[in-house]
Design a protein around this motif. Sequence first.
Motif, PDB file in Angstrom:
ATOM      1  N   MET B 126       0.839  -1.209   0.000  1.00 13.85           N
ATOM      2  CA  MET B 126       0.000   0.000   0.000  1.00 13.85           C
ATOM      3  C   MET B 126       0.868   1.252   0.000  1.00 13.85           C
ATOM      4  O   MET B 126       0.675   2.167  -0.795  1.00 13.85           O
ATOM      5  N   GLY B 127       1.858   1.282   0.882  1.00 13.08           N
ATOM      6  CA  GLY B 127       2.736   2.454   0.953  1.00 13.08           C
ATOM      7  C   GLY B 127       3.487   2.685  -0.344  1.00 13.08           C
ATOM      8  O   GLY B 127       3.640   3.833  -0.798  1.00 13.08           O
ATOM      9  N   LEU B 128       3.948   1.606  -0.955  1.00 10.16           N
ATOM     10  CA  LEU B 128       4.706   1.731  -2.206  1.00 10.16           C
ATOM     11  C   LEU B 128       3.831   2.241  -3.348  1.00 10.16           C
ATOM     12  O   LEU B 128       4.312   2.927  -4.252  1.00 10.16           O
ATOM     13  N   PHE B 130       1.595   4.534  -3.171  1.00  5.38           N
ATOM     14  CA  PHE B 130       1.586   5.996  -3.096  1.00  5.38           C
ATOM     15  C   PHE B 130       2.953   6.568  -3.474  1.00  5.38           C
ATOM     16  O   PHE B 130       3.042   7.596  -4.156  1.00  5.38           O
ATOM     17  N   GLU B 131       4.006   5.882  -3.043  1.00  5.90           N
ATOM     18  CA  GLU B 131       5.353   6.343  -3.402  1.00  5.90           C
ATOM     19  C   GLU B 131       5.535   6.293  -4.915  1.00  5.90           C
ATOM     20  O   GLU B 131       6.136   7.199  -5.503  1.00  5.90           O
ATOM     21  N   THR B 134       4.087   9.459  -6.634  1.00 11.71           N
ATOM     22  CA  THR B 134       4.869  10.691  -6.483  1.00 11.71           C
ATOM     23  C   THR B 134       6.221  10.585  -7.195  1.00 11.71           C
ATOM     24  O   THR B 134       6.796  11.589  -7.571  1.00 11.71           O
ATOM     25  N   SER B 140       2.627  17.896 -10.614  1.00  7.59           N
ATOM     26  CA  SER B 140       2.140  17.720  -9.242  1.00  7.59           C
ATOM     27  C   SER B 140       0.627  17.895  -9.123  1.00  7.59           C
ATOM     28  O   SER B 140       0.012  17.305  -8.230  1.00  7.59           O
ATOM     29  N   THR B 141       0.018  18.677 -10.010  1.00  8.28           N
ATOM     30  CA  THR B 141      -1.444  18.788  -9.972  1.00  8.28           C
ATOM     31  C   THR B 141      -2.068  17.424 -10.269  1.00  8.28           C
ATOM     32  O   THR B 141      -2.974  16.966  -9.553  1.00  8.28           O
ATOM     33  N   ALA B 143      -0.492  14.472 -10.046  1.00  8.17           N
ATOM     34  CA  ALA B 143      -0.079  13.510  -9.017  1.00  8.17           C
ATOM     35  C   ALA B 143      -0.996  13.588  -7.797  1.00  8.17           C
ATOM     36  O   ALA B 143      -1.404  12.567  -7.245  1.00  8.17           O
ATOM     37  N   THR B 144      -1.318  14.818  -7.371  1.00  7.94           N
ATOM     38  CA  THR B 144      -2.172  14.985  -6.190  1.00  7.94           C
ATOM     39  C   THR B 144      -3.562  14.420  -6.447  1.00  7.94           C
ATOM     40  O   THR B 144      -4.153  13.772  -5.574  1.00  7.94           O
ATOM     41  N   VAL B 147      -3.268  10.651  -6.325  1.00 10.42           N
ATOM     42  CA  VAL B 147      -3.110  10.167  -4.942  1.00 10.42           C
ATOM     43  C   VAL B 147      -4.455  10.215  -4.216  1.00 10.42           C
ATOM     44  O   VAL B 147      -4.830   9.269  -3.512  1.00 10.42           O
ATOM     45  N   ALA B 148      -5.195  11.311  -4.387  1.00  8.32           N
ATOM     46  CA  ALA B 148      -6.497  11.458  -3.727  1.00  8.32           C
ATOM     47  C   ALA B 148      -7.443  10.341  -4.169  1.00  8.32           C
ATOM     48  O   ALA B 148      -8.146   9.728  -3.352  1.00  8.32           O
ATOM     49  N   ALA B 151      -6.268   6.962  -2.779  1.00 12.44           N
ATOM     50  CA  ALA B 151      -6.523   6.870  -1.339  1.00 12.44           C
ATOM     51  C   ALA B 151      -8.003   6.648  -1.076  1.00 12.44           C
ATOM     52  O   ALA B 151      -8.384   5.792  -0.261  1.00 12.44           O
ATOM     53  N   THR B 152      -8.861   7.384  -1.778  1.00  9.55           N
ATOM     54  CA  THR B 152     -10.301   7.227  -1.586  1.00  9.55           C
ATOM     55  C   THR B 152     -10.735   5.819  -1.983  1.00  9.55           C
ATOM     56  O   THR B 152     -11.505   5.165  -1.259  1.00  9.55           O
ATOM     57  N   ASN B 154      -8.911   3.107  -2.073  1.00 11.81           N
ATOM     58  CA  ASN B 154      -8.353   2.209  -1.062  1.00 11.81           C
ATOM     59  C   ASN B 154      -9.193   2.217   0.214  1.00 11.81           C
ATOM     60  O   ASN B 154      -9.551   1.159   0.741  1.00 11.81           O
TER      61      ASN B 154
END
Lengths: 300, 300
Positions: B126-128, B130-131, B134, B140-141, B143-144, B147-148, B151-152, B154
Amino acid sequence: MATDETSMKDIDIKSITNVAADVEQYLIDFLDSRPLPNNLREACKYALLGGGKRLRPVLVIQSALAVGGSLQNALPPAAAIEMIHAFSLVHDDLPAMDDDDLRRGRPTLHKHTDEAMAILAGDALMGLAFELITTKIADSTLATRIVAELATGNNNMIAGQIYDTLPDFEDGVESLERLVTIHKNKTGALLRASCRMGAMTAGANDKQINDLTQYADAIGLMFQVVDDVLDVTQTTEQLGKTAGKDVEQDKMTYPALMGLDKSRDEIERLHAESIQALAGFGESADALRHLSDYMAVRQH
Amino acid sequence: MATDETSMKDIDIKSITNVAADVEQYLIDFLDSRPLPNNLREACKYALLGGGKRLRPVLVIQSALAVGGSLQNALPPAAAIEMIHAFSLVHDDLPAMDDDDLRRGRPTLHKHTDEAMAILAGDALMGLAFELITTKIADSTLATRIVAELATGNNNMIAGQIYDTLPDFEDGVESLERLVTIHKNKTGALLRASCRMGAMTAGANDKQINDLTQYADAIGLMFQVVDDVLDVTQTTEQLGKTAGKDVEQDKMTYPALMGLDKSRDEIERLHAESIQALAGFGESADALRHLSDYMAVRQH
């Protein structure tokens, strides 16, 4: 050490307590805002709100303040890193891992609920930490940097857990090198991420981030050497947990590897290193200095 | 259904297999690039590379292509969502959860290694994930947003697991509503995230993202109804796993709640809904259409 221990402890405990309340309220509000099943939300709260020093949030916030940033901007990573820390404790306590029934004087989460819930609540806490960052930090450049830092800290912490409990070192790696590798990852990774994330929320430059990284690495290792020393020198009563457990379990520790005197020298060295790392900062970094002083004198 | 089933299956299996190889190589390269303990890296690879349909990566990539995007840009979220899926399977298989010894014909990870490693490797996956985002997405717009979404997806998946195994529904929630809530979260959340992330990597507008979200929700639910129907209508040999298990375990399923005929009507309704959701797309969405057709006819 010439400093007055009593007043130092007072200062730090006060600043830690203040920050802890802010972070706890922030965590409660965030969990209440998520569409979670009630039992999962309660399990997450149980894991998050059972006390603890909140060392990681304190480091996030004080690193932000050291660079001239604000508590407000530092709260999202402060709360997120505490969620990562809480997740790691919940999973570490599981029967297949450390099999602990008690944590901070209360039943561990799998004892309070059950193992399935503890596994899932741990998973949820990690996932929610990342969701919190993307929800609470509007600047996407900053949010991405924070997510990257949080993920790296998280993953190195997990690697540290593997090094500690399921070691797979290459042949020829010396004991001390192994010990440092374990601690740099297992406890050091989140402390490092804490200081770096706090600095980032304050718009720190590269030098400031590097300085705070060095500070974090020094106190992270020092924290562990102090812990190892205390296990040998303090009574169970003073410690609040069973003393002499490391020796009894034949655990690889600093006193076991280099003796008590050299371990104390190592604490002094790391303490000085952490203070030196902050040389470029003014009074705004005093709380970080006090925190290092406080951690160094825990042994006396 | 008038379509030629054989050719349809051939098309989809081919496109799935091609994409699977790309995603697998990408996952191997990413894991090899991380400073992980060797045994943890091997455990992650074991969990990730044991076959499987790669439905989620296929949805990411085909949603990107539907909007005119590229495979290359879709690979990071395709790989990341597969890591999240793999983590969830590893933890679901644990003794305290479903207690499964076999997965896709091989020992489950905790049988292949041990329980502690399975817990930690699941955490690391799970951590990897997200890594990876990034590390691999420079904008970055974007990527964010990814990620959101990840995460949602997940977190809703974990909520779905709670609804399924540790139910905590309010009084008065009807059985069918419960069943839909379980599936929308447990399997639906990652399928939804897959389509949305793929669309985002292709610079999709809001309408396109909404359309693909509707498509994902329809096929997600359809997938589950088909699964429930197959458990009743097929033999163990056809199924590749024990048939009739749901009835035997008195599980809440679509055939149990609405009967077999109405369940089949529901499949048709959801199939039509998924195709309708793609009305605004041209030929670039044909693979998604075929995928829905393919999933709908699995029952026959």
